[in-house]
Design an enzyme around this catalytic site. Structure first.
Site, PDB file in Angstrom:
ATOM      1  N   LYS A  85       5.171   2.665  -3.204  1.00 46.36           N
ATOM      2  CA  LYS A  85       4.340   3.853  -2.957  1.00 46.36           C
ATOM      3  C   LYS A  85       5.020   5.101  -3.533  1.00 46.36           C
ATOM      4  O   LYS A  85       5.185   6.116  -2.860  1.00 46.36           O
ATOM      5  CB  LYS A  85       4.037   4.013  -1.467  1.00 46.36           C
ATOM      6  CG  LYS A  85       3.188   2.867  -0.924  1.00 46.36           C
ATOM      7  CD  LYS A  85       2.546   3.166   0.407  1.00 46.36           C
ATOM      8  CE  LYS A  85       1.603   2.058   0.837  1.00 46.36           C
ATOM      9  NZ  LYS A  85       2.280   0.801   1.273  1.00 46.36           N
ATOM     10  N   GLY A 211      -8.008  -5.174  11.121  1.00 43.14           N
ATOM     11  CA  GLY A 211      -9.446  -5.210  11.438  1.00 43.14           C
ATOM     12  C   GLY A 211     -10.379  -5.440  10.262  1.00 43.14           C
ATOM     13  O   GLY A 211     -11.587  -5.552  10.450  1.00 43.14           O
TER      14      GLY A 211
HETATM   15  P1  OMP Z   1      -0.853  -6.560   7.302  1.00 40.17           P
HETATM   16  O1  OMP Z   1      -1.635  -5.488   7.970  1.00 40.17           O
HETATM   17  O2  OMP Z   1       0.239  -7.125   8.154  1.00 40.17           O
HETATM   18  O3  OMP Z   1      -1.726  -7.629   6.697  1.00 40.17           O
HETATM   19  O4  OMP Z   1      -0.040  -5.889   6.084  1.00 40.17           O
HETATM   20  C1  OMP Z   1      -0.642  -5.135   5.088  1.00 40.17           C
HETATM   21  C2  OMP Z   1       0.348  -4.801   3.989  1.00 40.17           C
HETATM   22  O5  OMP Z   1      -0.303  -3.972   3.040  1.00 40.17           O
HETATM   23  C3  OMP Z   1       1.571  -4.026   4.430  1.00 40.17           C
HETATM   24  O6  OMP Z   1       2.647  -4.407   3.572  1.00 40.17           O
HETATM   25  C4  OMP Z   1       1.215  -2.585   4.181  1.00 40.17           C
HETATM   26  O7  OMP Z   1       2.339  -1.791   3.913  1.00 40.17           O
HETATM   27  C5  OMP Z   1       0.329  -2.700   2.938  1.00 40.17           C
HETATM   28  N1  OMP Z   1      -0.718  -1.661   2.770  1.00 40.17           N
HETATM   29  C6  OMP Z   1      -1.607  -1.398   3.800  1.00 40.17           C
HETATM   30  O8  OMP Z   1      -1.571  -2.034   4.861  1.00 40.17           O
HETATM   31  N2  OMP Z   1      -2.532  -0.405   3.635  1.00 40.17           N
HETATM   32  C7  OMP Z   1      -2.661   0.310   2.498  1.00 40.17           C
HETATM   33  O9  OMP Z   1      -3.538   1.157   2.405  1.00 40.17           O
HETATM   34  C8  OMP Z   1      -1.775   0.037   1.441  1.00 40.17           C
HETATM   35  C9  OMP Z   1      -0.864  -0.979   1.560  1.00 40.17           C
HETATM   36  C10 OMP Z   1      -0.142  -1.350   0.337  1.00 40.17           C
HETATM   37  O10 OMP Z   1       0.112  -0.450  -0.469  1.00 40.17           O
HETATM   38  O11 OMP Z   1       0.100  -2.528   0.095  1.00 40.17           O
END
Ligand code: OMP
Length: 249
Positions: A85, A211
């Protein structure tokens, strides 16, 4: 081989559009490295890429740490994405991009907020010269993201438009490989697809734990789903990855 080809090949071979977010936490770095590798190996037949975040980078360090996980991903014919990021001034962004490229990462996530001049210009320059891909945040998955990503803003004389639409257009203009759009916002995915056509691959995190619905995101136009907790917190992570893959085949 470009990142685009690597992820497409892995996606075809494994019949999967799932990018595994390998965000394990563990107070013991040795155990964390071991658990991360075991999980990656077991889930590898059901995913098309792995994404690493600060959980592993801050706990293991890059050299003699995260580099061995990137190496394992490559042995398993999977590309590795660094979720950095990036959002800083040019020389700092340049250093980070170069360093992650040296470790072997194939793609890097950056924020468009910092702009081009002395911001993302060096990120794209270094990435392009090293055959690495840049993926830009276009609309994040968390509830709070709405405040700024949906903000109506003008550029020069133009009419006010949501900021995320402008990010999507900048991603195309800057020739980013992809855009991150939360799976929690299918209507935004649809709009970004409309604006970008086939010029961007859309990556959607937020499935399950946050979600979002995998099928709805893909139907709206996402190419890949980024999934962490729903896989690595399952009793059987490989089975969870396989099930999710099969659900959205
Ligand atoms: P879970 O929610 O555990 O499935 O993880 C989601 C992954 O995507 C994590 O590594 C977050 O840091 C990343 N992520 C988001 O959840 N939301 C975003 O808007 C962007 C990211 C990302 O850049 O990967």
């Amino acid at each position: 081989v470009s990142f685009e080809e690597r992820i497409r090949n892995a996606s075809q071979t494994n019949k999967s559009r799932i990018v595994l977010a390998l965000d394990l936490e563990d107070p013991s770095p040795e155990r964390l490295a071991r658990r991360s590798k075991e999980l990656l190996e077991k889930a590898s037949p059901f995913i098309c890429a792995v994404k690493l975040n600060r959980q592993l980078v801050l706990s293991l360090g890059l050299r003699n740490g995260v580099d061995s996980i990137v190496e394992l991903a490559h042995e398993l014919s999977l590309p590795a994405i660094m979720d950095a990021k990036l959002n800083d001034v040019g020389h700092t962004n340049e250093f980070m991009t170069r360093t992650y490229a040296d470790i072997g990462f194939d793609a890097i996530i950056a924020s468009p907020v910092v702009g081009w001049d002395d911001g993302l210009e060096p990120v794209f320059r270094v990435a392009n010269s090293r055959g690495k891909a840049v993926i830009l945040l276009v609309y994040m998955s968390n509830p709070g993201a709405e405040v700024f990503y949906s903000l109506m803003a003008t550029q020069g004389q133009g009419p006010a438009r949501p900021v995320f639409e402008q990010f999507a257009e900048l991603a195309v203009q800057w020739k980013a490989h992809g855009a991150i759009v939360g799976a929690t916002k299918p209507e935004v995915i649809r709009r970004v697809r409309q604006l970008a056509g086939d010029k961007l691959r859309i990556y959607s995190p937020g499935v399950g734990a946050q979600g979002g619905d995998a099928k709805r995101a893909l139907e709206a136009g996402s190419d890949y789903l980024i999934v962490g907790r729903s896989i690595y917190q399952a009793t059987n992570a490989a089975k969870a990855a396989e099930q999710l893959r099969n659900e959205v085949l």
